[in-house]
Design a protein around this motif. Structure first.
Motif, mmCIF file in Angstrom:
data_model
loop_
_atom_site.group_PDB
_atom_site.id
_atom_site.type_symbol
_atom_site.label_atom_id
_atom_site.label_comp_id
_atom_site.label_asym_id
_atom_site.label_seq_id
_atom_site.Cartn_x
_atom_site.Cartn_y
_atom_site.Cartn_z
ATOM 1 N N CYS A 1 0.800 -1.223 0.000
ATOM 2 C CA CYS A 1 0.000 0.000 0.000
ATOM 3 C C CYS A 1 0.834 1.275 0.000
ATOM 4 C CB CYS A 1 -0.924 -0.027 1.216
ATOM 5 S SG CYS A 1 -1.648 1.552 1.631
ATOM 6 N N LYS A 2 1.862 1.305 0.805
ATOM 7 C CA LYS A 2 2.768 2.454 0.890
ATOM 8 C C LYS A 2 2.146 3.694 1.526
ATOM 9 C CE LYS A 2 6.109 0.201 -1.023
ATOM 10 N NZ LYS A 2 7.106 -0.403 -0.196
ATOM 11 N N GLY A 3 1.313 3.503 2.545
ATOM 12 C CA GLY A 3 0.916 4.614 3.390
ATOM 13 C C GLY A 3 -0.401 5.306 3.132
ATOM 14 N N ASN A 4 -1.349 4.669 2.479
ATOM 15 C CA ASN A 4 -2.630 5.334 2.236
ATOM 16 C C ASN A 4 -3.308 5.825 3.514
ATOM 17 O OD1 ASN A 4 -2.574 5.238 -0.498
ATOM 18 N ND2 ASN A 4 -3.994 3.542 -0.710
ATOM 19 N N CYS A 5 -3.123 5.129 4.629
ATOM 20 C CA CYS A 5 -3.776 5.548 5.868
ATOM 21 C C CYS A 5 -3.091 6.770 6.480
ATOM 22 C CB CYS A 5 -3.846 4.398 6.871
ATOM 23 S SG CYS A 5 -2.258 3.701 7.341
ATOM 24 N N CYS A 6 -1.903 7.115 6.004
ATOM 25 C CA CYS A 6 -1.155 8.262 6.531
ATOM 26 C C CYS A 6 -1.277 9.500 5.650
ATOM 27 C CB CYS A 6 0.320 7.905 6.662
ATOM 28 S SG CYS A 6 0.656 6.515 7.738
ATOM 29 N N ILE A 7 -1.888 9.332 4.481
ATOM 30 C CA ILE A 7 -1.975 10.441 3.522
ATOM 31 C C ILE A 7 -3.412 10.567 3.012
ATOM 32 C CG2 ILE A 7 0.433 10.222 2.818
ATOM 33 C CD1 ILE A 7 -0.477 8.727 0.336
ATOM 34 N N GLY A 8 -3.708 11.692 2.410
ATOM 35 C CA GLY A 8 -5.029 11.891 1.816
ATOM 36 C C GLY A 8 -5.669 13.168 2.300
ATOM 37 N N ASP A 9 -6.954 13.078 2.602
ATOM 38 C CA ASP A 9 -7.677 14.238 3.105
ATOM 39 C C ASP A 9 -7.138 14.654 4.471
ATOM 40 O OD1 ASP A 9 -9.325 14.196 0.879
ATOM 41 O OD2 ASP A 9 -10.906 13.054 1.886
ATOM 42 N N SER A 10 -7.276 15.918 4.782
ATOM 43 C CA SER A 10 -6.880 16.407 6.090
ATOM 44 C C SER A 10 -7.807 15.833 7.154
ATOM 45 C CB SER A 10 -6.955 17.935 6.111
ATOM 46 O OG SER A 10 -6.528 18.425 7.358
ATOM 47 N N GLY A 11 -7.271 15.634 8.339
ATOM 48 C CA GLY A 11 -8.069 15.110 9.446
ATOM 49 C C GLY A 11 -7.309 15.287 10.746
ATOM 50 N N TYR A 12 -7.854 14.734 11.785
ATOM 51 C CA TYR A 12 -7.206 14.818 13.093
ATOM 52 C C TYR A 12 -6.467 13.520 13.374
ATOM 53 C CZ TYR A 12 -10.373 18.736 13.736
ATOM 54 O OH TYR A 12 -11.056 19.914 13.588
ATOM 55 N N ILE A 13 -5.256 13.639 13.917
ATOM 56 C CA ILE A 13 -4.467 12.503 14.366
ATOM 57 C C ILE A 13 -4.276 12.716 15.862
ATOM 58 C CG2 ILE A 13 -2.371 11.142 14.022
ATOM 59 C CD1 ILE A 13 -2.037 12.873 11.348
ATOM 60 N N TRP A 14 -5.258 12.299 16.641
ATOM 61 C CA TRP A 14 -5.276 12.581 18.070
ATOM 62 C C TRP A 14 -4.141 11.885 18.800
ATOM 63 C CZ3 TRP A 14 -7.889 16.676 18.471
ATOM 64 C CH2 TRP A 14 -9.090 16.874 17.796
ATOM 65 N N ILE A 15 -3.557 12.599 19.754
ATOM 66 C CA ILE A 15 -2.468 12.059 20.569
ATOM 67 C C ILE A 15 -2.693 12.498 22.013
ATOM 68 C CG2 ILE A 15 -0.941 13.994 19.972
ATOM 69 C CD1 ILE A 15 1.392 11.886 20.057
ATOM 70 N N ASP A 16 -2.615 11.546 22.939
ATOM 71 C CA ASP A 16 -2.850 11.882 24.345
ATOM 72 C C ASP A 16 -1.527 12.176 25.056
ATOM 73 O OD1 ASP A 16 -1.708 9.424 25.183
ATOM 74 O OD2 ASP A 16 -3.664 8.447 25.373
ATOM 75 N N GLU A 17 -1.616 12.486 26.348
ATOM 76 C CA GLU A 17 -0.432 12.894 27.110
ATOM 77 C C GLU A 17 0.626 11.787 27.190
ATOM 78 O OE1 GLU A 17 0.364 15.968 28.235
ATOM 79 O OE2 GLU A 17 -1.465 16.647 27.254
ATOM 80 N N ALA A 18 0.202 10.556 27.446
ATOM 81 C CA ALA A 18 1.162 9.450 27.553
ATOM 82 C C ALA A 18 1.851 9.204 26.208
ATOM 83 C CB ALA A 18 0.457 8.186 28.040
ATOM 84 N N GLU A 19 1.076 9.261 25.135
ATOM 85 C CA GLU A 19 1.642 9.071 23.798
ATOM 86 C C GLU A 19 2.608 10.204 23.458
ATOM 87 O OE1 GLU A 19 -2.219 6.758 21.928
ATOM 88 O OE2 GLU A 19 -2.133 8.950 21.851
ATOM 89 N N SER A 20 2.254 11.422 23.837
ATOM 90 C CA SER A 20 3.132 12.576 23.608
ATOM 91 C C SER A 20 4.444 12.407 24.365
ATOM 92 C CB SER A 20 2.446 13.869 24.054
ATOM 93 O OG SER A 20 1.343 14.167 23.244
#
Length: 124
Positions: free
Chosen positions: A20-39
């Motif tokens: 696939c080469k990254g279709n889920c990482c590219i395309g329309d703009s959207g939110y990529i939510w990240i919480d405090e622990a992940e940050s």
């Protein structure tokens, strides 16, 4: 092997990601939510303080943070998408939202949309 999750009418073959080469990482703009622990994990991996990480790589929406995007191939890509290798550059430290794709509740009722984005899914 096609992964199955309770409550979903499709399965997911992660081996298709190599093609696939990254279709889920590219395309329309959207939110990529990240919480405090992940940050905290991602900032440590990058050698930054959490504050530096948030300032450089996230946008704040209310009380939540989303990883920034950049323009890419007529759409958008996550800032951590490696455009040369066409994969996630922080894969081991990616947020839960990315780890759980394509098993999002949204796609339970929008499978046709998912099927256009992800070649690794197929109906059960």
């Amino acid at each position: 092997m096609c992964e199955i999750k309770d409550g979903f009418s499709y399965c997911f073959d992660a081996k298709k990601c190599e093609v696939c080469k990254g279709n889920c990482c590219i395309g329309d703009s959207g939110y990529i939510w990240i919480d405090e622990a992940e940050s905290a994990r991602l900032s440590a991996f990058l050698g930054l303080s959490v504050e530096e990480f948030k300032a450089k790589f996230t946008d704040k929406f209310g009380i939540r943070y989303s990883i920034k995007e950049r323009e890419f191939e007529g759409g958008y890509a996550c800032v951590f998408f490696d455009e040369i290798k066409r994969c996630c550059s922080v894969y081991e430290f990616r947020p839960k939202q990315c780890k759980t794709f394509p098993f999002w509740d949204y796609f339970k009722k929008n499978y046709n949309e998912l099927e256009k984005e992800c070649i690794g899914v197929k109906p059960l």
